[in-house]
Design a protein around this motif. Structure first.
Motif, mmCIF file in Angstrom:
data_model
loop_
_atom_site.group_PDB
_atom_site.id
_atom_site.type_symbol
_atom_site.label_atom_id
_atom_site.label_comp_id
_atom_site.label_asym_id
_atom_site.label_seq_id
_atom_site.Cartn_x
_atom_site.Cartn_y
_atom_site.Cartn_z
ATOM 1 N N GLU A 57 -6.697 -11.221 6.520
ATOM 2 C CA GLU A 57 -5.755 -11.148 7.647
ATOM 3 C C GLU A 57 -4.473 -10.461 7.197
ATOM 4 O OE1 GLU A 57 -3.424 -14.102 10.796
ATOM 5 O OE2 GLU A 57 -4.981 -14.895 9.466
ATOM 6 N N TYR A 58 -3.993 -9.544 8.017
ATOM 7 C CA TYR A 58 -2.792 -8.789 7.629
ATOM 8 C C TYR A 58 -1.540 -9.656 7.669
ATOM 9 C CZ TYR A 58 1.181 -5.695 7.622
ATOM 10 O OH TYR A 58 2.387 -5.123 7.314
ATOM 11 N N SER A 59 -0.705 -9.454 6.665
ATOM 12 C CA SER A 59 0.664 -9.974 6.653
ATOM 13 C C SER A 59 1.452 -9.103 5.682
ATOM 14 C CB SER A 59 0.709 -11.445 6.205
ATOM 15 O OG SER A 59 0.436 -11.561 4.819
ATOM 16 N N GLY A 60 2.744 -9.016 5.911
ATOM 17 C CA GLY A 60 3.584 -8.228 5.010
ATOM 18 C C GLY A 60 3.504 -8.751 3.590
ATOM 19 N N ASP A 61 3.388 -10.077 3.460
ATOM 20 C CA ASP A 61 3.307 -10.694 2.129
ATOM 21 C C ASP A 61 2.038 -10.255 1.400
ATOM 22 O OD1 ASP A 61 4.211 -12.535 0.082
ATOM 23 O OD2 ASP A 61 2.587 -13.858 0.720
ATOM 24 N N LEU A 63 0.333 -7.507 1.916
ATOM 25 C CA LEU A 63 0.446 -6.083 1.576
ATOM 26 C C LEU A 63 1.288 -5.891 0.322
ATOM 27 C CD1 LEU A 63 -0.255 -3.206 2.442
ATOM 28 C CD2 LEU A 63 1.860 -3.175 3.796
ATOM 29 N N ILE A 64 2.359 -6.667 0.204
ATOM 30 C CA ILE A 64 3.217 -6.592 -0.988
ATOM 31 C C ILE A 64 2.451 -7.062 -2.225
ATOM 32 C CG2 ILE A 64 5.266 -7.570 -2.099
ATOM 33 C CD1 ILE A 64 6.575 -7.608 0.695
ATOM 34 N N LYS A 65 1.679 -8.130 -2.070
ATOM 35 C CA LYS A 65 0.883 -8.638 -3.190
ATOM 36 C C LYS A 65 -0.111 -7.587 -3.681
ATOM 37 C CE LYS A 65 1.003 -13.606 -2.124
ATOM 38 N NZ LYS A 65 0.184 -14.771 -1.700
ATOM 39 N N ILE A 66 -0.750 -6.902 -2.742
ATOM 40 C CA ILE A 66 -1.715 -5.866 -3.097
ATOM 41 C C ILE A 66 -1.024 -4.724 -3.838
ATOM 42 C CG2 ILE A 66 -3.228 -4.076 -2.132
ATOM 43 C CD1 ILE A 66 -3.949 -6.119 0.074
ATOM 44 N N ALA A 67 0.156 -4.333 -3.349
ATOM 45 C CA ALA A 67 0.914 -3.257 -4.003
ATOM 46 C C ALA A 67 1.322 -3.665 -5.416
ATOM 47 C CB ALA A 67 2.147 -2.913 -3.171
ATOM 48 N N LYS A 68 1.753 -4.912 -5.574
ATOM 49 C CA LYS A 68 2.140 -5.411 -6.895
ATOM 50 C C LYS A 68 0.941 -5.432 -7.834
ATOM 51 C CE LYS A 68 6.034 -8.399 -5.521
ATOM 52 N NZ LYS A 68 6.480 -9.812 -5.394
ATOM 53 N N TYR A 69 -0.205 -5.861 -7.291
ATOM 54 C CA TYR A 69 -1.398 -5.901 -8.134
ATOM 55 C C TYR A 69 -1.759 -4.506 -8.624
ATOM 56 C CZ TYR A 69 -5.922 -6.847 -10.038
ATOM 57 O OH TYR A 69 -6.963 -6.944 -10.924
ATOM 58 N N PHE A 70 -1.688 -3.541 -7.727
ATOM 59 C CA PHE A 70 -2.003 -2.159 -8.115
ATOM 60 C C PHE A 70 -1.094 -1.698 -9.245
ATOM 61 C CE2 PHE A 70 -0.897 2.376 -7.614
ATOM 62 C CZ PHE A 70 -2.124 2.934 -7.919
ATOM 63 N N ALA A 71 0.212 -1.959 -9.109
ATOM 64 C CA ALA A 71 1.176 -1.529 -10.125
ATOM 65 C C ALA A 71 0.901 -2.210 -11.466
ATOM 66 C CB ALA A 71 2.595 -1.826 -9.653
ATOM 67 N N VAL A 72 0.621 -3.514 -11.420
ATOM 68 C CA VAL A 72 0.392 -4.273 -12.654
ATOM 69 C C VAL A 72 -0.905 -3.838 -13.329
ATOM 70 C CG1 VAL A 72 -0.094 -6.573 -13.583
ATOM 71 C CG2 VAL A 72 1.751 -6.270 -11.924
ATOM 72 N N SER A 73 -1.996 -3.720 -12.565
ATOM 73 C CA SER A 73 -3.289 -3.359 -13.163
ATOM 74 C C SER A 73 -3.244 -1.957 -13.760
ATOM 75 C CB SER A 73 -4.410 -3.456 -12.125
ATOM 76 O OG SER A 73 -4.239 -2.505 -11.086
ATOM 77 N N LEU A 172 -8.238 4.346 1.454
ATOM 78 C CA LEU A 172 -7.390 5.004 2.452
ATOM 79 C C LEU A 172 -7.890 4.728 3.868
ATOM 80 C CD1 LEU A 172 -6.730 8.451 0.711
ATOM 81 C CD2 LEU A 172 -5.155 6.519 0.946
ATOM 82 N N ILE A 173 -9.189 4.532 4.010
ATOM 83 C CA ILE A 173 -9.753 4.139 5.308
ATOM 84 C C ILE A 173 -9.477 2.662 5.586
ATOM 85 C CG2 ILE A 173 -11.916 3.793 6.585
ATOM 86 C CD1 ILE A 173 -13.020 6.270 5.133
ATOM 87 N N SER A 174 -9.589 1.849 4.531
ATOM 88 C CA SER A 174 -9.478 0.394 4.682
ATOM 89 C C SER A 174 -8.055 -0.065 4.993
ATOM 90 C CB SER A 174 -9.957 -0.298 3.402
ATOM 91 O OG SER A 174 -11.288 0.031 3.122
ATOM 92 N N LEU A 175 -7.072 0.567 4.380
ATOM 93 C CA LEU A 175 -5.688 0.110 4.560
ATOM 94 C C LEU A 175 -5.238 0.117 6.022
ATOM 95 C CD1 LEU A 175 -3.859 1.532 1.408
ATOM 96 C CD2 LEU A 175 -4.168 -0.880 2.042
ATOM 97 N N ILE A 179 -3.977 -3.114 7.980
ATOM 98 C CA ILE A 179 -2.606 -3.185 8.491
ATOM 99 C C ILE A 179 -2.575 -3.402 10.007
ATOM 100 C CG2 ILE A 179 -0.469 -1.848 8.839
ATOM 101 C CD1 ILE A 179 -1.037 -0.554 6.089
ATOM 102 N N PHE A 180 -3.490 -2.740 10.720
ATOM 103 C CA PHE A 180 -3.487 -2.843 12.183
ATOM 104 C C PHE A 180 -4.488 -3.871 12.703
ATOM 105 C CE2 PHE A 180 -1.942 1.507 11.329
ATOM 106 C CZ PHE A 180 -0.699 1.411 11.956
#
Length: 307
Positions: A57-61, A63-73, A172-175, A179-180
């Motif tokens: 389920e989408y939430s801003g939180d 999305l931020i977690k996913i972005a953080k995971y990408f940066a860390v990994s 890129l298709i999944s995001l 989000i929507f």
């Protein structure tokens, strides 16, 4: 939890044994593995990634977690490559050291990593997205640093391939779907989910088929293979653990996901790159097979040791 984790890994080993037995019984041919790998790469893999995002389920939180995971990994993989390069780069004239460097970091974080992390956090859909994002970060490295290390030639680095590949395109298709909050009819959702569930059995069948054509003496009597196993299955997870333990901006589920996905065996992409560039193909195949077999023991043990 350890029992569930061990059971999950054992089931994967059973899948691999089925592929092995079918090949030895001459019910399938090793040559079929190439076609199955194509199905895995272009159909089942993308379905797995899309399914992981539409289940969350989408939430801003989130999305931020996913972005953080990408940066860390991505950062952890780059640090690992940096350390290995500093230690071994003077020996890169010997192609075995280059394969060792790649095999020590690039893991099967999607096909094997996703069911493992899902077994640890069955009620946390976001960990499936973490696995998909980890595949993307790995692919960015595969076609740049990974290709350079295997070939020892910068001309084979492909930024285009790093960006435009089935994994990145699937994300890129999944995001936008995530989000929507795009929802599909039940029959489509069930179809995508079914394809996603086929990923791990398919991957392990292929590995079992490749194991059937290999010479056991050559697989298990190469010291370099075991050095790679030590680096990938023990040292790299410990490095990931050390690097994420004290990070204040990610939660414990994210930290655990980073470390557990670092425990998975070397990815089949290593063998594919080796075959593509005709560099130590047999050694690369042995690394993938042996790390996968040993991971049945090392993943539960490392999970216990690293808490």
């Amino acid at each position: 939890m350890v029992k569930i984790l061990f059971s999950t890994v054992m089931i994967m080993l059973v899948y691999m044994c089925i592929g092995f037995i079918m090949c030895k019984a001459k019910k399938v041919k090793v040559s079929h593995a190439k076609s199955m790998s194509a199905i895995l790469l272009y159909i089942l893999g993308p379905a797995m990634i899309i399914n992981s995002f539409i289940q969350l389920e989408y939430s801003g939180d989130n999305l931020i977690k996913i972005a953080k995971y990408f940066a860390v990994s991505l950062t952890i993989q780059l640090i690992a490559f940096g350390i290995i390069y500093i230690i071994l780069h003077k020996k890169y004239e010997d192609s075995k050291y280059r394969i060792l460097s790649v095999g020590a970091v690039l893991g099967n974080v999607g096909y094997l990593g996703m069911p493992i992390i899902a077994s640890i956090f069955p009620n946390e859909s976001i960990v499936l997205c973490y696995s998909s994002i980890n595949v993307m970060s790995m692919n960015l490295i595969v076609f740049t640093i990974g290709t350079f290390l295997i070939t020892n030639d910068k001309q084979f680095i492909s930024v285009k391939s790093a960006i435009f590949n089935p994994t990145t395109i699937s994300i890129l298709i999944s995001l936008p779907l995530f989000i929507f909050n795009v929802s599909f009819p039940d029959i489509i959702m069930e179809s995508i989910s079914l394809l996603a569930k086929m990923v791990t059995p398919f991957c392990m069948f292929v590995l079992g088929m490749r194991l059937a054509e290999a010479e056991f003496k050559k697989i298990f009597t190469r010291p370099f293979v075991y050095v790679t196993c030590l680096l990938k299955l023990v040292i790299f997870p410990v490095l990931a653990f050390v690097l994420v333990t004290w990070l204040p901006f990610i939660d414990n589920i994210t930290k655990t996901s980073v470390v557990v996905l670092a425990m998975v065996p070397s990815g089949a992409i290593i063998e594919s790159l080796a075959e593509l560039h005709e560099c130590e193909q047999e050694f690369a195949a042995n690394v993938v097979l042996v790390t996968t077999i040993l991971s049945v023991l090392t993943i539960p043990v490392m999970y216990i040791l690293l808490g």
